[in-house]
Structure formats: C-alpha cells, structure tokens
Design a protein around this motif. Structure first.
Motif, PDB file in Angstrom:
ATOM      1  N   SER A  24     -16.187  22.483 -23.732  1.00 53.79           N
ATOM      2  CA  SER A  24     -16.557  22.553 -22.311  1.00 53.79           C
ATOM      3  C   SER A  24     -17.664  23.572 -22.092  1.00 53.79           C
ATOM      4  CB  SER A  24     -15.334  22.917 -21.459  1.00 53.79           C
ATOM      5  OG  SER A  24     -14.351  21.914 -21.530  1.00 53.79           O
ATOM      6  N   TRP A  25     -17.555  24.730 -22.723  1.00 54.19           N
ATOM      7  CA  TRP A  25     -18.570  25.766 -22.556  1.00 54.19           C
ATOM      8  C   TRP A  25     -19.914  25.337 -23.140  1.00 54.19           C
ATOM      9  CZ3 TRP A  25     -16.150  31.292 -23.576  1.00 54.19           C
ATOM     10  CH2 TRP A  25     -15.198  31.545 -22.598  1.00 54.19           C
ATOM     11  N   VAL A  26     -19.885  24.691 -24.306  1.00 54.23           N
ATOM     12  CA  VAL A  26     -21.133  24.214 -24.912  1.00 54.23           C
ATOM     13  C   VAL A  26     -21.804  23.208 -23.978  1.00 54.23           C
ATOM     14  CG1 VAL A  26     -22.129  22.893 -26.828  1.00 54.23           C
ATOM     15  CG2 VAL A  26     -20.388  24.630 -27.284  1.00 54.23           C
ATOM     16  N   THR A  27     -21.017  22.305 -23.410  1.00 50.15           N
ATOM     17  CA  THR A  27     -21.571  21.302 -22.493  1.00 50.15           C
ATOM     18  C   THR A  27     -22.168  21.965 -21.262  1.00 50.15           C
ATOM     19  OG1 THR A  27     -19.869  19.742 -23.245  1.00 50.15           O
ATOM     20  CG2 THR A  27     -21.061  19.189 -21.227  1.00 50.15           C
ATOM     21  N   TYR A  62     -20.328  16.993 -26.840  1.00 55.11           N
ATOM     22  CA  TYR A  62     -18.912  16.622 -26.792  1.00 55.11           C
ATOM     23  C   TYR A  62     -18.327  16.434 -28.199  1.00 55.11           C
ATOM     24  CZ  TYR A  62     -14.539  14.473 -25.481  1.00 55.11           C
ATOM     25  OH  TYR A  62     -13.195  14.220 -25.330  1.00 55.11           O
ATOM     26  N   PHE A  63     -19.110  15.843 -29.098  1.00 62.42           N
ATOM     27  CA  PHE A  63     -18.569  15.491 -30.412  1.00 62.42           C
ATOM     28  C   PHE A  63     -18.968  16.457 -31.534  1.00 62.42           C
ATOM     29  CE2 PHE A  63     -18.588  11.096 -28.513  1.00 62.42           C
ATOM     30  CZ  PHE A  63     -17.209  10.912 -28.535  1.00 62.42           C
ATOM     31  N   HIS A  64     -19.785  17.451 -31.247  1.00 62.28           N
ATOM     32  CA  HIS A  64     -20.355  18.253 -32.344  1.00 62.28           C
ATOM     33  C   HIS A  64     -19.288  18.973 -33.174  1.00 62.28           C
ATOM     34  CE1 HIS A  64     -19.702  21.698 -29.714  1.00 62.28           C
ATOM     35  NE2 HIS A  64     -20.070  22.514 -30.691  1.00 62.28           N
ATOM     36  N   ASP A  65     -18.169  19.330 -32.542  1.00 61.09           N
ATOM     37  CA  ASP A  65     -17.125  20.077 -33.257  1.00 61.09           C
ATOM     38  C   ASP A  65     -15.839  19.284 -33.437  1.00 61.09           C
ATOM     39  OD1 ASP A  65     -18.505  22.332 -33.884  1.00 61.09           O
ATOM     40  OD2 ASP A  65     -17.612  23.620 -32.357  1.00 61.09           O
ATOM     41  N   ILE A  66     -15.891  17.980 -33.297  1.00 59.33           N
ATOM     42  CA  ILE A  66     -14.651  17.209 -33.416  1.00 59.33           C
ATOM     43  C   ILE A  66     -14.068  17.317 -34.826  1.00 59.33           C
ATOM     44  CG2 ILE A  66     -15.701  14.993 -34.070  1.00 59.33           C
ATOM     45  CD1 ILE A  66     -13.644  13.720 -32.059  1.00 59.33           C
ATOM     46  N   ILE A 141      -8.441  13.358 -28.314  1.00 56.53           N
ATOM     47  CA  ILE A 141      -9.631  14.171 -28.040  1.00 56.53           C
ATOM     48  C   ILE A 141     -10.856  13.272 -27.935  1.00 56.53           C
ATOM     49  CG2 ILE A 141     -11.185  15.909 -29.004  1.00 56.53           C
ATOM     50  CD1 ILE A 141      -8.745  17.221 -30.306  1.00 56.53           C
ATOM     51  N   PHE A 142     -10.963  12.329 -28.880  1.00 54.04           N
ATOM     52  CA  PHE A 142     -12.106  11.425 -28.907  1.00 54.04           C
ATOM     53  C   PHE A 142     -12.207  10.633 -27.602  1.00 54.04           C
ATOM     54  CE2 PHE A 142     -14.035   7.317 -29.680  1.00 54.04           C
ATOM     55  CZ  PHE A 142     -15.152   7.607 -30.453  1.00 54.04           C
ATOM     56  N   PHE A 143     -11.110  10.024 -27.183  1.00 54.36           N
ATOM     57  CA  PHE A 143     -11.169   9.115 -26.037  1.00 54.36           C
ATOM     58  C   PHE A 143     -11.206   9.829 -24.689  1.00 54.36           C
ATOM     59  CE2 PHE A 143      -9.627   5.728 -28.980  1.00 54.36           C
ATOM     60  CZ  PHE A 143     -10.705   4.868 -28.768  1.00 54.36           C
ATOM     61  N   ASN A 144     -11.208  11.134 -24.683  1.00 58.72           N
ATOM     62  CA  ASN A 144     -11.382  11.870 -23.430  1.00 58.72           C
ATOM     63  C   ASN A 144     -12.851  11.945 -23.013  1.00 58.72           C
ATOM     64  OD1 ASN A 144     -10.028  13.378 -21.317  1.00 58.72           O
ATOM     65  ND2 ASN A 144     -11.104  15.188 -22.117  1.00 58.72           N
ATOM     66  N   TYR A 145     -13.727  11.330 -23.806  1.00 59.58           N
ATOM     67  CA  TYR A 145     -15.161  11.444 -23.517  1.00 59.58           C
ATOM     68  C   TYR A 145     -15.528  10.855 -22.154  1.00 59.58           C
ATOM     69  CZ  TYR A 145     -15.896   6.489 -24.856  1.00 59.58           C
ATOM     70  OH  TYR A 145     -15.870   5.129 -24.934  1.00 59.58           O
ATOM     71  N   LYS A 146     -14.837   9.799 -21.710  1.00 60.55           N
ATOM     72  CA  LYS A 146     -15.169   9.182 -20.420  1.00 60.55           C
ATOM     73  C   LYS A 146     -14.883  10.131 -19.256  1.00 60.55           C
ATOM     74  CE  LYS A 146     -14.775   4.232 -21.490  1.00 60.55           C
ATOM     75  NZ  LYS A 146     -15.989   3.728 -20.843  1.00 60.55           N
ATOM     76  N   ASP A 147     -13.729  10.775 -19.290  1.00 55.07           N
ATOM     77  CA  ASP A 147     -13.388  11.726 -18.222  1.00 55.07           C
ATOM     78  C   ASP A 147     -14.357  12.906 -18.215  1.00 55.07           C
ATOM     79  OD1 ASP A 147     -11.264  10.177 -17.415  1.00 55.07           O
ATOM     80  OD2 ASP A 147      -9.776  11.296 -18.594  1.00 55.07           O
ATOM     81  N   SER A 148     -14.671  13.387 -19.403  1.00 55.89           N
ATOM     82  CA  SER A 148     -15.593  14.516 -19.496  1.00 55.89           C
ATOM     83  C   SER A 148     -16.976  14.127 -18.985  1.00 55.89           C
ATOM     84  CB  SER A 148     -15.668  14.998 -20.951  1.00 55.89           C
ATOM     85  OG  SER A 148     -16.493  16.124 -21.061  1.00 55.89           O
ATOM     86  N   TYR A 149     -17.427  12.943 -19.350  1.00 55.58           N
ATOM     87  CA  TYR A 149     -18.732  12.448 -18.895  1.00 55.58           C
ATOM     88  C   TYR A 149     -18.794  12.413 -17.362  1.00 55.58           C
ATOM     89  CZ  TYR A 149     -22.783   9.234 -18.733  1.00 55.58           C
ATOM     90  OH  TYR A 149     -24.002   8.648 -18.498  1.00 55.58           O
ATOM     91  N   LEU A 158     -20.354   4.357 -18.816  1.00 54.80           N
ATOM     92  CA  LEU A 158     -20.406   2.936 -19.147  1.00 54.80           C
ATOM     93  C   LEU A 158     -20.370   2.682 -20.644  1.00 54.80           C
ATOM     94  CD1 LEU A 158     -23.110   1.781 -16.550  1.00 54.80           C
ATOM     95  CD2 LEU A 158     -20.616   1.830 -16.304  1.00 54.80           C
ATOM     96  N   TYR A 159     -20.286   3.755 -21.416  1.00 52.69           N
ATOM     97  CA  TYR A 159     -20.218   3.601 -22.875  1.00 52.69           C
ATOM     98  C   TYR A 159     -18.781   3.293 -23.298  1.00 52.69           C
ATOM     99  CZ  TYR A 159     -24.836   5.841 -23.028  1.00 52.69           C
ATOM    100  OH  TYR A 159     -26.161   6.143 -22.859  1.00 52.69           O
ATOM    101  N   ASP A 160     -18.632   2.385 -24.262  1.00 50.78           N
ATOM    102  CA  ASP A 160     -17.319   2.070 -24.832  1.00 50.78           C
ATOM    103  C   ASP A 160     -17.397   2.268 -26.344  1.00 50.78           C
ATOM    104  OD1 ASP A 160     -15.733   1.208 -22.529  1.00 50.78           O
ATOM    105  OD2 ASP A 160     -17.165  -0.451 -22.408  1.00 50.78           O
TER     106      ASP A 160
END
Length: 733
Positions: A24-27, A62-66, A141-149, A158-160
C-alpha cells in the motif's frame, strides 16, 4: 496468516511490517511521483496511452513483492536466510500478458514481469535460486488487485488476470538478458521501461524509509515563487537580465560577466519552469569546490532539507555538515545520502561529470533518469570543458531537447565557434549590454617571463595591495612561493600557496585561509595555479599571471576587481610564457598574447578578443582541429557506446573518463598519515592527495598493514604540499 515484508530493530525492539501495508505504501508513493506532464511526455515517446502506462506502474507496485509470500522469504525475515523474492514473483506474473510487448523474432517481452524482476537488482539470478514454495494465502493476495485498483485509481478494474504458479521459470531467466538488450536498443521501449522502473524503485525506497522513520524530503512542499525567492536575496531590485530570465519558459543561453548575479538569475529561471511538486532543479558546475560553495548558497535560498549535493566527495562534505548540526551520523543521514545521489532532492547541486555519469548508467540509473525527466537543468561555466566532455554535452543537450527537459546554459564568455560545435548557436540569448560596458582592470603585457619580474611584485605588495600570482604548473607556483619567502624575506603568514597537491582536508582549510585574509586589513600574496580560475570566488587588487589560452585568461581577469569598481581600478600583468605545457597548442598561446592589448577596456572587448583568437585557431591550428575531430566525436558517441556495452540496463562502474585526461589521477595516502594511530582509518579519505598514477610506481610504500588507498613514501607540509626534489614530479596543474 500475516505475511511479513519488512523487519527492523528500533530502540532495541523488533518492528515488522506486513506485505499488505508495504505494498500500500509503495503504491501511494508511486502515485505521488506521477504528474500529467511527464506521463504525457512518456506517452508521446513510447506510443503507449497514458492510462496504460499508469496501469503498468500500478500493477508493478501491487505485484512487485508478491514473491515474499513464500516459505523462503518468511524464513529470511525470521531467520536471516537467503531468498530471492523478486525472482519468485516471476512465477505468478508469467501468466499476465496484458503488458506484453513484441520482442525480437516474433518473441514477446512481459514488461510487467521485467519491471518486478529487476526492481531490486539487475540480472543477479540463475536457476540455482529458483527453488521456492508459495504459501496458500498468496492466491487471495493476488486476487485483491481489483479492490486495490479501484481504491487507488478510483475506477473499476477491467483487467481479468489468471492466477497460476509457474514452477519452471528457467526459460524466463534464459531470455531476460536478451529482452533487456532489446528494450535498450529500442529507444521508445527503453524510455518507457526506465520511467516506470524509476518510479517503482523510488517508491519502494520511499516506502522503506517511511517504515524506518528516515524519510527525507524528495519533493517541494510548496513550489517556490519568484516573490518568495526575491525576499531571500541580498539585493532588492532585479537586474534586467534576471527579470527577463524569471519570465522565460524555454531553454536559454545566458551571457553575463562574472560577479553580476548569473546564479540568482538562473534560479529565477528554474523557478519559472518548475511545473509540479515533483519537478526538480539540477545545477551543475565544473568542480567540487564550486559545487560545495554553491550548495552553501542554495541552502540559504531554499529549505535546506530540499537541497542535495552530488560529486565524488560529496558524502564526506555532507557528513561533516551533518555532524556539526546533529552531533553524529544516524539512519536519517544515511537515508538522505541514498536519495540524494539519485537526484531525488528538489534542488541538487552537482558537478557536470556526476550528472552525465548518473544519467548514463551508474547504480540506480533509472531513478536518476526518472528524476532528470522531471527536471530543469542549469549548466554553469559551459566554456570550461575540454572537447571530449563538450562532445558528450552536445549529445546530452540533444536528449534534453527530445525529452523536453529545459536547460539554462551560462557563461561569461563562450566563443561563437564553440557555440556552433555544441549546437547551441540558435539558443535564445539573455544578456545585458550595459554590464559589458563596465571596466575593471588595466591590462599590461610584459614580453618577459614572470620569474624575471619579482621586483615589480614586491613594489605592488609594499603599496598594500592584495596580490594574486597565477602560474601554469605546481612546480613554478611552488618555486615562486619559496623565492618570495627566502629571497625577498616576505613572512610566511603573508603568503599562501594553493595548488592541486594538497590533502583534501588541507585544501578546504586553505580556502578558508584565503577568504579570511581577503576579509582582513593586512595585505597578502596568494600564489596559485589555474585551479583558481573557476574554483574560488576571490577578489584581488593586482594579478601577475603566466600567459594562457584566452578563455583561461578571461577567467583569471574575473579574480581582480570583481565588483568592477572604476574608483579602485585593478591591475593585471600578463607575462609571456615560453613553455607550451600544460597546454597543448603553442599557436593558441601565441595568438592569445598577440591579440590581447595593453590598456583599460570595457568587458565587451574581452569577448571580441575571445572570438578573434578562436576564429584564428579553428582556421589555422592543426592540433586543435585534430582534437575536435577525435576527442569531440569520441565524447559525443560515449552515451550510446556505454549503453550498448551495458545493454542499457545493467549497472555500470564509475569509470567513464568523460574528460580527456592524459595522466589519470589516483587518490593516494601519505606514509605519515598511514602510520599515525591517531587518525581513524574511516577518515583516511580526508588525508588523501589526487596525483598522477605514476607516483604510485615511483614512491610506493609497502606494508603488511592493509589500506584501501595506495601509500606513498613522501614528505609533506601544510604550507607547500608535497616536498619533492625531483623537478619533474610536480610539473602539472
């Protein structure tokens, strides 16, 4: 289950941060670094839509540290074992194809994957590192990308993306170097990659600094204004040229005599051209000494926390300043240095060499380049560089034009021929003719060597004049000092010798000594080499100088009667100099001496002499034309050659040799300092002397005691510098 991303020890207590909070902070930090103007600029260069670039940056954050959601990385956090989280992220990102680009021979390059893989280090991995096990929580963690976006970009995502862990990533590692090479060779892609990776890396650093509570100032809290800046100046009314610069919104060439306020004018220009809190001012100068002095000035004109300094010894300088204010070097200072050396501060003073080197490819070059794209650049004393560095400077100016980075070039005197060489002859010029009508000094040419005229020096000294003597080599300057002291009985306290063969710490002290003497009531004599041409803002009554190239002499003239007070007319005596060394063109020296006239002239006459000399030199001097053909072209090609050698991406070493140096120099330590147990080895840099590398062969001292620096078996004292009987040893600038 909590996935940890960071751990530090603070006040003897362990402090941790979750992956979710760090991401969150990086974003947050990344989005602060993006502005509409730079985004549009990158879009126009790369051909990518602005929205697509913004999405690429968001998902790289979002994904850099997954890859930290693995057993291996959590063991690193808890037990300190090795792991490679950037590499682990690859196995998840391989499935995301929305940011793919076409590569070589119908291949594709996953740009999102490439950004995340290289966000810590560049190409450090091999298949031996590719063993890892993701924790079950990674999928959520991965699928939380939509909420974060939606949360950060305020719109539906709109990305899936598909979630799948690719265990075999060896083919990615096999292809990545070729992918990066392809990106480098494609200017549009390299610009896009550099900008996005610069934002990701800088945001990652900022988030980490927030966590460790050592976050420095990297953007303007409020953009400086003309009126606010004027209130900090030592004068109330702007000169016409300063006022003109304060309203000019484009690149410019400033031609103003020394000591008339070019610095303030250029900073007013910079303030006019700042467009966002992330935009920055980069001010470059030829030497470390001038950079240090300017840094002191800008910290009085801007908030000190907004100012940075970059050159090869800047850490040492800033450390001393920090210790004076805070008593010790702490984590905050270390963080300041980390961000400072990538031009992340709102205002950065730098040597020209440091700007050009970091802009090419040193360390986190992508952060430096991202900051450069947001900058306005001031290049002072543009006439002072050799043809090799001028060649590189021309290439740099071409890139500034392409990237819409505005540049302010400044010089008291730059020949028309050099303007044409640099391609700046059509730059708009800001000048003020009235300032060139001023008179400062009576010029007297003497068709003899300076060594034959010591009686004249003594006569002027007895008239209570502050005297500057400039010799063309260390040896002749040292001999002059000894002769005045020993043969003419001038007290040592009335003499200062200043040249290149003093320890770094003693150079700083000598500069203070010089200014103290100038502020005092008792006259003194400074004997120096051409080191004073651009390194010190000094003002003397009388100057005795060896002949030198016309542009060097004009620089020297500016060290006498600096305020151009016609009631205190300065005196300049130029002595014919028979040797060619340290200059390369005898024709240039002879033409200079023949062109200069005896008398009391307006400053504008100096410019006429300058152009007369260079017109003749470019027309008739084979040596100069050969230098232009070889060195200028070599410097011009340096940028592209280095990028090609490094694939445009890999980290480089600080060994570009942007200037033409026939005798490369090395920092040496002297035997007495090396053996002095009272000197902390961490402070050895302060005691070093920069000398041609042949000194290491001739005077080397061997010892079982280890040292980072080579040690010389030579004696030294503060007044004279190195004490060497060998006539040839000190025969340089």
């Amino acid at each position: 289950m909590e996935i940890l991303a960071k751990k530090i020890v603070e006040n003897e207590q362990i402090k941790t941060q979750t992956l979710q909070e760090h991401t969150s902070w990086v974003t947050e930090e990344a989005l602060k670094l993006i502005d509409d103007k730079s985004l549009l600029k990158i879009s126009m260069i790369s051909g990518w839509e602005e929205e697509k670039i913004l999405d690429l940056i968001f998902f790289s954050c979002y994904f850099h540290d997954i890859g930290k959601a693995t057993i291996e990385f959590q063991n690193t956090i808890n037990n300190g074992t090795n792991s490679y989280h950037s590499l682990y992220s690859v196995s998840v990102l391989k499935q995301i194809n929305e940011f793919n680009i076409s590569g070589e021979e119908d291949s594709t390059i996953n740009l999102l994957l490439t950004l995340c893989l290289t966000h810590h280090t560049l190409l450090p991995y091999n298949s031996n590192n590719a063993y890892f096990t993701f924790l079950d929580i990674v999928e959520s963690i991965f699928f939380n990308y939509k909420d974060s976006y939606k949360n950060y970009l305020n719109k539906e995502c709109l990305y899936d993306f598909d979630f799948e862990i690719e265990e075999d990533i060896e083919d990615i590692l096999f292809d990545i170097e070729d992918d990066l090479k392809y990106i480098e060779e494609n200017h549009k892609l390299r610009t896009l990659y550099t900008y996005c990776s610069g934002i990701l890396n800088l945001a990652d650093w900022l988030a980490s600094a927030r966590f460790s509570r050592s976050l420095p100032k990297t953007y303007f809290e409020e953009l400086p204004t003309k009126e606010n800046f004027k209130g900090k100046l030592s004068f109330d009314i702007l000169r016409d040229f300063q006022d003109n610069l304060s309203i000019l919104g484009k690149s410019v060439l400033v031609e103003i005599p020394t000591g008339e306020g070019k610095t303030e004018g250029s900073l007013l220009w910079a303030i006019k051209n700042l467009y966002d809190k992330n935009s920055k001012v980069i001010y470059t100068l030829p030497t470390q000494v001038t950079s240090n002095k300017l840094y002191e000035r800008v910290t009085s004109l801007f908030e000190k926390s907004e100012c940075g300094l970059i050159h090869s010894s800047s850490k040492l300088y800033l450390e001393k300043e920090y210790e004076k204010e805070h008593g010790l070097v702490d984590d905050f200072f270390k963080s300041e240095i980390t961000f400072n050396k990538n031009f992340s501060k709102p205002v950065t003073v730098s040597t020209i060499d440091s700007l050009l080197k970091f802009f090419i490819n040193i360390g986190r070059f992508n952060i430096a380049t991202k900051n450069y794209l947001n900058s306005v650049v001031i290049i002072d004393e543009v006439h002072c560089y050799d043809f090799k560095l001028m060649g590189f400077l021309k290439r740099f100016l071409e890139l500034c034009n392409e990237f819409d980075v505005k540049v302010c070039l400044m010089s008291a005197s730059i020949p028309t021929r050099i303007k044409e060489l640099l391609g700046i002859e059509n730059y708009p010029i800001v000048t003020e003719k009235e300032l060139f009508k001023k008179k400062a000094n009576e010029i007297v040419k003497i068709d003899e060597e300076l060594d034959e005229n010591f009686d004249l020096i003594i006569k002027k000294f007895k008239e209570n004049k502050n005297i500057l003597i400039i010799r063309n080599s260390v040896k002749s300057a040292t001999d002059t000092y000894k002769k005045l002291r020993d043969d003419y009985d001038i007290e040592e306290d009335d003499l200062i010798l200043y040249h290149s063969t003093f320890k770094k710490r003693d150079k700083n002290q000598k500069e203070k000594d010089i200014f103290d003497k100038l502020d005092g009531n008792k006259p003194f004599i400074l004997i120096a080499t051409q080191i004073v041409e651009i390194s010190l803002d000094i003002d003397f009554d009388v100057m005795f100088t060896d002949n030198a190239p016309i542009d060097s002499l004009i620089q020297r003239f500016g060290r006498v009667n600096r305020k151009k007070d016609e009631t205190k007319k300065g005196e300049i005596y130029i002595f014919k100099y028979e040797k060619e060394f340290p200059y390369k063109s005898k024709y240039l020296l002879v033409t200079t001496f023949d062109t200069i006239k005896n008398g009391y002239f307006e400053l504008g006459e100096y410019v006429k002499w300058l152009n007369t000399v260079y017109d003749k030199v470019f027309e008739n001097d084979i040596k100069i034309n050969n230098e232009v053909d070889s060195l200028f072209k070599q410097g011009y090609k340096k940028y592209d050659d280095v990028l090609k050698e490094l694939d445009g991406i890999k980290k480089s070493k600080d060994n570009y040799d942007l200037r033409h140096i026939e005798q490369s120099k090395v920092d040496y330590l002297l035997i007495d300092d090396f053996l002095d147990d009272n000197i902390d080895s961490k402070k050895f840099h302060e005691y070093t002397i920069s000398l041609p590398n042949y000194y290491g062969k001739k005077y080397s001292y061997s010892s079982q005691k280890e040292s980072f620096y080579k040690v010389l078996d030579l004696k030294y004292n503060y007044r004279e510098g190195l004490l060497i009987d060998d006539d040839k040893s000190c025969e340089f600038m």
